[in-house]
Motif scaffolding. Structure first.
Motif, PDB file in Angstrom:
ATOM      1  N   GLU A  37       0.820  -1.212   0.000  1.00  0.00           N
ATOM      2  CA  GLU A  37       0.000   0.000   0.000  1.00  0.00           C
ATOM      3  C   GLU A  37       0.860   1.271   0.000  1.00  0.00           C
ATOM      4  N   TRP A  38       1.625   1.450  -1.047  1.00  0.00           N
ATOM      5  CA  TRP A  38       2.505   2.607  -1.180  1.00  0.00           C
ATOM      6  C   TRP A  38       1.944   3.571  -2.204  1.00  0.00           C
ATOM      7  N   PHE A  39       1.773   4.837  -1.828  1.00  0.00           N
ATOM      8  CA  PHE A  39       1.347   5.887  -2.745  1.00  0.00           C
ATOM      9  C   PHE A  39       0.051   5.529  -3.464  1.00  0.00           C
ATOM     10  N   GLY A  40      -0.829   4.796  -2.788  1.00  0.00           N
ATOM     11  CA  GLY A  40      -2.084   4.408  -3.397  1.00  0.00           C
ATOM     12  C   GLY A  40      -1.947   3.381  -4.498  1.00  0.00           C
ATOM     13  N   ALA A  41      -0.783   2.782  -4.611  1.00  0.00           N
ATOM     14  CA  ALA A  41      -0.510   1.815  -5.679  1.00  0.00           C
ATOM     15  C   ALA A  41      -0.343   0.413  -5.087  1.00  0.00           C
ATOM     16  N   VAL A 112      10.263   4.725 -12.772  1.00  0.00           N
ATOM     17  CA  VAL A 112       9.748   3.591 -12.003  1.00  0.00           C
ATOM     18  C   VAL A 112       8.735   2.819 -12.834  1.00  0.00           C
ATOM     19  N   LEU A 113       8.542   1.579 -12.430  1.00  0.00           N
ATOM     20  CA  LEU A 113       7.390   0.791 -12.858  1.00  0.00           C
ATOM     21  C   LEU A 113       6.391   0.834 -11.719  1.00  0.00           C
ATOM     22  N   ARG A 114       5.135   1.188 -12.020  1.00  0.00           N
ATOM     23  CA  ARG A 114       4.127   1.302 -10.967  1.00  0.00           C
ATOM     24  C   ARG A 114       2.916   0.455 -11.317  1.00  0.00           C
ATOM     25  N   GLN A 115       2.467  -0.352 -10.350  1.00  0.00           N
ATOM     26  CA  GLN A 115       1.220  -1.087 -10.514  1.00  0.00           C
ATOM     27  C   GLN A 115       0.110  -0.316  -9.814  1.00  0.00           C
ATOM     28  N   ASP A 116      -0.956   0.004 -10.526  1.00  0.00           N
ATOM     29  CA  ASP A 116      -2.042   0.761  -9.912  1.00  0.00           C
ATOM     30  C   ASP A 116      -3.002  -0.163  -9.164  1.00  0.00           C
ATOM     31  N   GLY A 117      -4.047   0.408  -8.578  1.00  0.00           N
ATOM     32  CA  GLY A 117      -4.977  -0.370  -7.773  1.00  0.00           C
ATOM     33  C   GLY A 117      -5.782  -1.381  -8.550  1.00  0.00           C
ATOM     34  N   SER A 205       2.288 -11.145   1.494  1.00  0.00           N
ATOM     35  CA  SER A 205       1.576  -9.946   1.045  1.00  0.00           C
ATOM     36  C   SER A 205       1.534  -8.843   2.098  1.00  0.00           C
ATOM     37  N   PRO A 206       2.681  -8.414   2.610  1.00  0.00           N
ATOM     38  CA  PRO A 206       2.683  -7.342   3.608  1.00  0.00           C
ATOM     39  C   PRO A 206       2.291  -5.999   2.999  1.00  0.00           C
ATOM     40  N   ALA A 207       1.751  -5.110   3.836  1.00  0.00           N
ATOM     41  CA  ALA A 207       1.243  -3.832   3.341  1.00  0.00           C
ATOM     42  C   ALA A 207       2.347  -2.847   2.991  1.00  0.00           C
ATOM     43  N   ARG A 208       3.526  -2.984   3.609  1.00  0.00           N
ATOM     44  CA  ARG A 208       4.580  -1.980   3.442  1.00  0.00           C
ATOM     45  C   ARG A 208       5.930  -2.643   3.159  1.00  0.00           C
ATOM     46  N   ALA A 209       5.948  -3.595   2.249  1.00  0.00           N
ATOM     47  CA  ALA A 209       7.192  -4.285   1.921  1.00  0.00           C
ATOM     48  C   ALA A 209       8.127  -3.362   1.151  1.00  0.00           C
ATOM     49  N   ALA A 210       9.439  -3.548   1.371  1.00  0.00           N
ATOM     50  CA  ALA A 210      10.433  -2.715   0.688  1.00  0.00           C
ATOM     51  C   ALA A 210      11.731  -3.483   0.528  1.00  0.00           C
ATOM     52  N   TYR A 211      12.415  -3.235  -0.585  1.00  0.00           N
ATOM     53  CA  TYR A 211      13.690  -3.889  -0.863  1.00  0.00           C
ATOM     54  C   TYR A 211      14.677  -2.865  -1.399  1.00  0.00           C
ATOM     55  N   LEU A 212      15.897  -2.924  -0.869  1.00  0.00           N
ATOM     56  CA  LEU A 212      16.973  -2.031  -1.279  1.00  0.00           C
ATOM     57  C   LEU A 212      18.271  -2.811  -1.147  1.00  0.00           C
ATOM     58  N   ALA A 213      19.183  -2.660  -2.115  1.00  0.00           N
ATOM     59  CA  ALA A 213      20.423  -3.444  -2.079  1.00  0.00           C
ATOM     60  C   ALA A 213      21.579  -2.643  -2.658  1.00  0.00           C
ATOM     61  N   CYS A 363       6.347  11.902   0.190  1.00  0.00           N
ATOM     62  CA  CYS A 363       7.248  10.964   0.866  1.00  0.00           C
ATOM     63  C   CYS A 363       6.452   9.946   1.675  1.00  0.00           C
ATOM     64  N   GLU A 364       6.827   8.678   1.566  1.00  0.00           N
ATOM     65  CA  GLU A 364       6.254   7.621   2.405  1.00  0.00           C
ATOM     66  C   GLU A 364       7.383   6.758   2.955  1.00  0.00           C
ATOM     67  N   LEU A 365       7.291   6.483   4.258  1.00  0.00           N
ATOM     68  CA  LEU A 365       8.291   5.685   4.962  1.00  0.00           C
ATOM     69  C   LEU A 365       7.600   4.629   5.804  1.00  0.00           C
ATOM     70  N   ASN A 366       8.127   3.411   5.811  1.00  0.00           N
ATOM     71  CA  ASN A 366       7.555   2.374   6.670  1.00  0.00           C
ATOM     72  C   ASN A 366       8.276   2.336   8.007  1.00  0.00           C
ATOM     73  N   VAL A 367       7.731   1.543   8.930  1.00  0.00           N
ATOM     74  CA  VAL A 367       8.471   1.151  10.130  1.00  0.00           C
ATOM     75  C   VAL A 367       9.097  -0.194   9.790  1.00  0.00           C
ATOM     76  N   ALA A 368      10.402  -0.284   9.824  1.00  0.00           N
ATOM     77  CA  ALA A 368      11.092  -1.476   9.326  1.00  0.00           C
ATOM     78  C   ALA A 368      11.049  -2.613  10.342  1.00  0.00           C
ATOM     79  N   ILE A 369       9.825  -3.117  10.581  1.00  0.00           N
ATOM     80  CA  ILE A 369       9.645  -4.348  11.341  1.00  0.00           C
ATOM     81  C   ILE A 369       9.478  -5.492  10.345  1.00  0.00           C
ATOM     82  N   ARG A 370       9.525  -6.757  10.842  1.00  0.00           N
ATOM     83  CA  ARG A 370       9.528  -7.941   9.951  1.00  0.00           C
ATOM     84  C   ARG A 370      10.558  -7.717   8.847  1.00  0.00           C
ATOM     85  N   THR A 371      11.732  -7.294   9.242  1.00  0.00           N
ATOM     86  CA  THR A 371      12.752  -6.864   8.289  1.00  0.00           C
ATOM     87  C   THR A 371      14.038  -7.651   8.486  1.00  0.00           C
TER      88      THR A 371
END
Length: 429
Positions: A37-41, A112-117, A205-213, A363-371
């Motif tokens: 659920e990032w940026f309504g996408a 970016v590639l964005r998937q809409d709702g 299917s977490p609501a605020r998943a994020a990946y950075l490397a 700007c949107e930021l998650n709380v990095a739990i389950r990380t």
């Protein structure tokens, strides 16, 4: 700005895996991704994102420089691109060990590639550049996750129990009202961090998943929690406090005196944090004690909103609110001081934040739990924890940690020898 409709390409994890494989084949930097659920996408993916290590102070400055205070300028929900980054929880543990990976890192992507709702995918470019041929070719053949394995060590139950008991003593003495006491699972990765993230995001299917490397390692966040969303003057935060296993009746969560008290104390802390930079009288609580599903558990979720003047930079907002209230305690400063002695190891990225600052979407930021934090050497660290109040029971608190860990630690391999979904018991000493 360029916006192209690409159509239905598949699930975000599979699209991410295809782009990651194509980037690797060309010797390019790996992608970055926000899924959920990032940026309504449904997903925002930077096809290739070179990242660099930065300081914690630079994190806030970069959020500002890349449009963290922006008003959305496209009614269709476009993101366009922006600065992707993570910021670690700032405090060390009792062992005094240094950070395992940089305290913060990030990078800029102008597309970016964005998937809409509705499940449609779009290509968006801030500079108007065309979709790269290699990205277009990769999208014709979305791939499943590759094989990987993680061997996890036991978490230290005795140390966690001591921390909980000392927390209860501090509450009884009036030093604090509540604190989030955490523990860690440490492991070793056999395979690629991107394959772990693709598999885990697809399963849970977490609501605020994020990946950075980067060459420093990787951050794979399967978070359900929103830390901060800023769009122009409008700021929201949705703290999570209160947990039951998914096998339990979710209606009992709202009936739990302990869980409700835990959530309301943190809501008050978030209100206090935001009020330090918000316009007077603008802090509200539009949602209180909603019961929502998350991987392996049910949670109580509330939402706090505020109006922050446009001349207040993101760095000032982060100074007021970071680290997130839900992973610290009340009062925050004293709870953080005590947690440094109760927790043996530095939390690292766990309980920090991951997100994106976009010049066209805010700007949107998650709380990095389950990380999971992956080092360049293949090491893996997963933090789990829970809020302790006056009526907490140490054994139940440990059970809560395990419930949160099972969706990640309980699946140790994804390959031909052990299909996804095989879940050995989570062990602990």
């Amino acid at each position: 700005m360029r916006i192209e409709r690409l159509g239905v390409l598949g699930s975000p994890p599979r699209v991410l895996r295809a782009v990651a494989a194509a980037a690797e084949a060309r010797g390019l930097a790996p992608p970055a991704a926000l899924i959920g659920e990032w940026f309504g996408a449904g997903a925002v993916i930077a096809p290739s994102l070179p990242t660099t290590a930065i300081t914690s102070r630079e994190f806030g400055a970069l959020c500002d420089a890349q449009g963290g205070r922006a008003h959305p300028i496209h009614a269709d929900g476009a993101v366009g691109g922006g600065w992707f980054g993570y910021l670690s929880y700032p405090d060390e543990g009792a062992d005094g060990a240094p950070p395992r990976i940089p305290e913060a890192a990030g990078g800029w992507s102008d597309c970016v590639l964005r998937q809409d709702g509705d499940g449609q995918w779009w290509y968006e470019s801030l500079t108007g550049a065309a979709l790269p041929d290699w990205v277009e070719a990769s999208l014709r053949n979305p791939l499943p996750a590759g094989g990987y394995g993680i061997t996890w060590d036991d978490a230290d139950r005795d140390s966690h129990r001591r921390g909980v008991l000392e927390c209860l003593e501090a509450i009884a003495a009036g030093e604090i009202y509540q604190a989030c006491v955490c523990t860690q699972f440490a492991g070793a990765l056999d395979g690629a961090a991107i394959d772990f993230f693709v598999d885990a995001a697809e399963r849970t299917s977490p609501a605020r998943a994020a990946y950075l490397a980067g060459n420093w390692g990787a951050v794979a966040s399967l978070s359900p929690e929103l830390f901060l969303r800023r769009v122009g003057e409008h700021v929201t935060s949705s703290p999570i406090k209160g947990t039951l296993p998914r096998s339990a009746d979710p209606s009992t969560l709202r009936a739990s005196v302990k869980d409700v008290a835990e959530n309301i104390m943190i809501v008050d802390l978030v209100r206090n944090d935001l009020s330090r930079v918000a316009a007077t009288g603008s802090v509200t609580v539009p949602e209180l004690l909603a019961v929502r599903p998350a991987p392996g558990v049910w949670h109580l979720v509330s939402t706090v909103a505020a109006r922050v003047p446009p001349d207040v930079p993101m760095a000032a907002l982060l100074d007021a609110a970071f680290p997130p209230a839900s992973v610290t305690g009340t009062p925050k400063t004293r709870a953080r001081q005590l947690l440094r002695g109760w927790e043996q190891r530095r939390r690292g990225v766990y309980c920090g934040t991951v997100g994106l600052a976009s010049p066209v979407a805010g700007c949107e930021l998650n709380v990095a739990i389950r990380t999971v934090e992956f080092g360049a050497d293949g090491s893996a660290v997963l933090g789990v924890g829970g809020g302790i109040t006056a009526d907490s029971d140490p054994d139940r608190e440990w059970d809560e940690c395990l419930h949160k860990a099972v969706p990640i630690v309980g699946v140790t391999r994804n390959d031909d020898s052990a299909p996804t979904g095989s879940r050995p018991a989570v062990s602990a000493r």
